[in-house]
Design an enzyme around this catalytic site. Structure first.
Site, PDB file in Angstrom:
ATOM      1  N   LYS A 128       0.861  -1.195   0.000  1.00 49.89           N
ATOM      2  CA  LYS A 128       0.000   0.000   0.000  1.00 49.89           C
ATOM      3  C   LYS A 128       0.889   1.233   0.000  1.00 49.89           C
ATOM      4  O   LYS A 128       2.027   1.173   0.447  1.00 49.89           O
ATOM      5  CB  LYS A 128      -0.883   0.014   1.257  1.00 49.89           C
ATOM      6  CG  LYS A 128      -2.137   0.846   1.121  1.00 49.89           C
ATOM      7  CD  LYS A 128      -3.240   0.046   0.478  1.00 49.89           C
ATOM      8  CE  LYS A 128      -4.468   0.866   0.204  1.00 49.89           C
ATOM      9  NZ  LYS A 128      -5.625   0.005  -0.152  1.00 49.89           N
ATOM     10  N   ASP A 168      -7.005   4.413  -4.487  1.00 48.92           N
ATOM     11  CA  ASP A 168      -7.687   4.264  -3.193  1.00 48.92           C
ATOM     12  C   ASP A 168      -8.319   5.639  -2.962  1.00 48.92           C
ATOM     13  O   ASP A 168      -8.523   6.378  -3.942  1.00 48.92           O
ATOM     14  CB  ASP A 168      -6.677   3.867  -2.091  1.00 48.92           C
ATOM     15  CG  ASP A 168      -7.342   3.339  -0.825  1.00 48.92           C
ATOM     16  OD1 ASP A 168      -7.655   2.147  -0.762  1.00 48.92           O
ATOM     17  OD2 ASP A 168      -7.591   4.127   0.118  1.00 48.92           O
TER      18      ASP A 168
HETATM   19  N1  GLU Z   1      -7.505   0.366  -2.915  1.00 50.72           N
HETATM   20  C1  GLU Z   1      -8.240  -0.822  -3.242  1.00 50.72           C
HETATM   21  C2  GLU Z   1      -8.268  -1.746  -2.047  1.00 50.72           C
HETATM   22  O1  GLU Z   1      -8.315  -1.291  -0.932  1.00 50.72           O
HETATM   23  C3  GLU Z   1      -7.790  -1.466  -4.543  1.00 50.72           C
HETATM   24  C4  GLU Z   1      -6.345  -1.854  -4.626  1.00 50.72           C
HETATM   25  C5  GLU Z   1      -5.891  -2.327  -6.000  1.00 50.72           C
HETATM   26  O2  GLU Z   1      -6.693  -2.376  -6.919  1.00 50.72           O
HETATM   27  O3  GLU Z   1      -4.708  -2.657  -6.094  1.00 50.72           O
HETATM   28  O4  GLU Z   1      -8.305  -2.942  -2.144  1.00 50.72           O
END
Ligand code: GLU
Length: 448
Positions: A128, A168
């Protein structure tokens, strides 16, 4: 030392090694206590230090992001990327741009992402990133300059087989476009699979935008059906009005449910006749304005300041799609008092530990985030597949795969909950199902 004491000891180490990181502590606490029965069955995982290793990120990057605003002022933000675990695939997880972002938040999200990504059944590890940059009120040119500065550092650490960021909170199609353009320029190569959530003209996947919201509702629908309840005709309250909320509302409406409220960080709207989604889409996706604009277009609707009030509206199904810890003990009690039957988490960790306990103790069907909102990252992994084969699937193909994935996640969570003696507890079921695959891969790959 028995298994419970072992888990407590590891948790104590997490607290000591990561002082002040309250969101990270919360995410770890919820997961590792539900793993006690796993360690009883698998002493080899204890012996191999799987738990000690999974709570420590592989590596963490923190960097300065300087940029120039439209008035010529130099501004400085902080950038993060935490590469948590790549036992089952390249690090994968979104970027969040929001003023509250700090290392604790990125680590809680990265840790959750390991198990969520495992639950999708697809080959993606957990990571992340993000920044404390606030996109609100910024011009397109400012957003672009910020994204370019952010990528001028991030590009060193990512790659289609290494680490694949996405969106996100605060990072959508526009930001991914600027980030991708700059990555391409820096690398002089067309590596489409390095980012997901791309536009459809340059390697994005159909149904990616809709995936988190749709996936959430597919999961909740399965969970209700499992108890012989229909979504059709149910009153639904959704918090948030971003990408997850909008497509959750769309799918609920398609399946015959009635969404009466949604919100943003300033307040919430209540429309007893049912939310008109076209208006919400126009305000949020096109005009980029606040949700209170809604009442100027629909006279029967009400606007109330303060986003938490949204949980005082009586509903059958609550879908928190805004942000972490938006439902605490008080909100959970009010929801239960008003007769909520099911809660589906579209945001990451939107319920506090106390709130989750209140739902479970009152037999509310509870779909935890890492299972229920996994549809977004699942379709991100499908976007990576399409980029690898240089092809794109139709909307229906992707949507059908998404439906299957969400059904599988639900069934795995039910199965694991039952197998370990916690029937109907999808929190424990999802944690165990997600963990087992990662633990097996880590075990097979040795101490690294
Ligand atoms: N931010 C999204 C999540 O919390 C998607 C992450 C992504 O597609 O890599 O899963």
């Amino acid at each position: 030392m028995n298994t419970k004491e072992y888990v407590e000891k590891v948790y104590e180490q997490v607290l000591q090694r990561n002082p002040g990181e309250v969101e990270f502590h919360q995410a770890v606490k919820e997961v590792i206590h539900s793993l006690i029965p796993v360690f009883e069955k698998h002493p080899e995982y204890v012996q191999q230090g799987i738990l000690e290793r999974i709570v420590e990120p592989d590596r963490q990057f923190i960097f300065r992001v300087p940029w120039v605003d439209d008035n010529g002022n130099v501004r400085v933000n902080r950038g993060f990327r935490v590469q948590f675990n790549n036992a089952i695939g390249p690090y994968k997880g979104g970027l969040r741009f929001h003023p509250t972002v700090n290392l604790s938040i990125i680590k809680f999200l990265g840790f959750e992402q390991i198990l969520k990504n495992s639950l999708t059944g697809l080959p993606i590890g957990g990571g992340k990133g993000g920044s404390d940059f606030d996109p609100k009120g910024k011009s397109d040119a400012e957003i672009m300059r910020f994204c370019q500065s952010f990528m001028s550092e991030l590009y060193k650490y990512i790659g289609q087989d290494i680490d694949v960021p996405a969106g996100d909170i605060g990072v959508g199609g526009r930001e991914i476009g600027y980030l991708y353009g700059y990555y391409k320029k820096l690398r002089s190569s067309y590596e489409a699979g390095v980012l997901t959530g791309k536009g459809l003209t340059y390697g994005g996947s159909l149904a990616r935008k809709e995936a988190t919201g749709y996936g959430l509702v597919y999961f909740v629908d399965e969970m209700l059906k499992g108890k012989g309840i229909k979504l059709e005709g149910k009153t639904v309250v959704v918090s948030g009005s971003g990408n997850v909320a909008i497509y959750a509302i769309e799918k609920v409406q398609e399946l015959g449910g009635k969404v009466v409220a949604c919100s943003d960080s300033n307040g919430y709207i209540y429309d007893k006749d049912g939310i008109k989604l076209e208006t919400v889409k126009r305000i949020k996706e096109v005009e980029r304005k606040r949700i209170k604009e809604y009442v100027s277009k629909h006279e029967n609707a009400e606007y109330h300041e303060g986003c938490r009030g949204v949980w005082t509206i009586p509903c059958d199904v609550a879908l928190p799609c805004a942000t972490q810890n938006e439902i605490s003990k008080e909100e959970a009690e009010v929801l239960v008092k008003n007769g909520v039957k099911a809660v589906g988490e579209g945001a990451n960790m939107p319920s506090t530990l106390e709130a989750v306990d209140i739902f479970l103790n009152n037999k509310v069907l509870f779909a935890p985030a890492k299972a229920a909102n996994a549809g977004g990252v699942a379709v991100s992994a499908l976007e990576m597949s399409q980029n690898s084969i240089r092809y794109s699937w139709s909307f229906e193909e992707v949507d059908n795969k998404l439906k299957d994935i969400m059904k599988n996640i639900y069934q795995n969570s039910v199965r694991c909950a039952k197998a370990y003696g916690y029937e109907d507890n999808y929190v424990i079921g999802a944690n165990i199902a997600g963990f087992l695959k990662v633990a097996d891969a880590m075990y097979s790959q040795g101490i690294i």
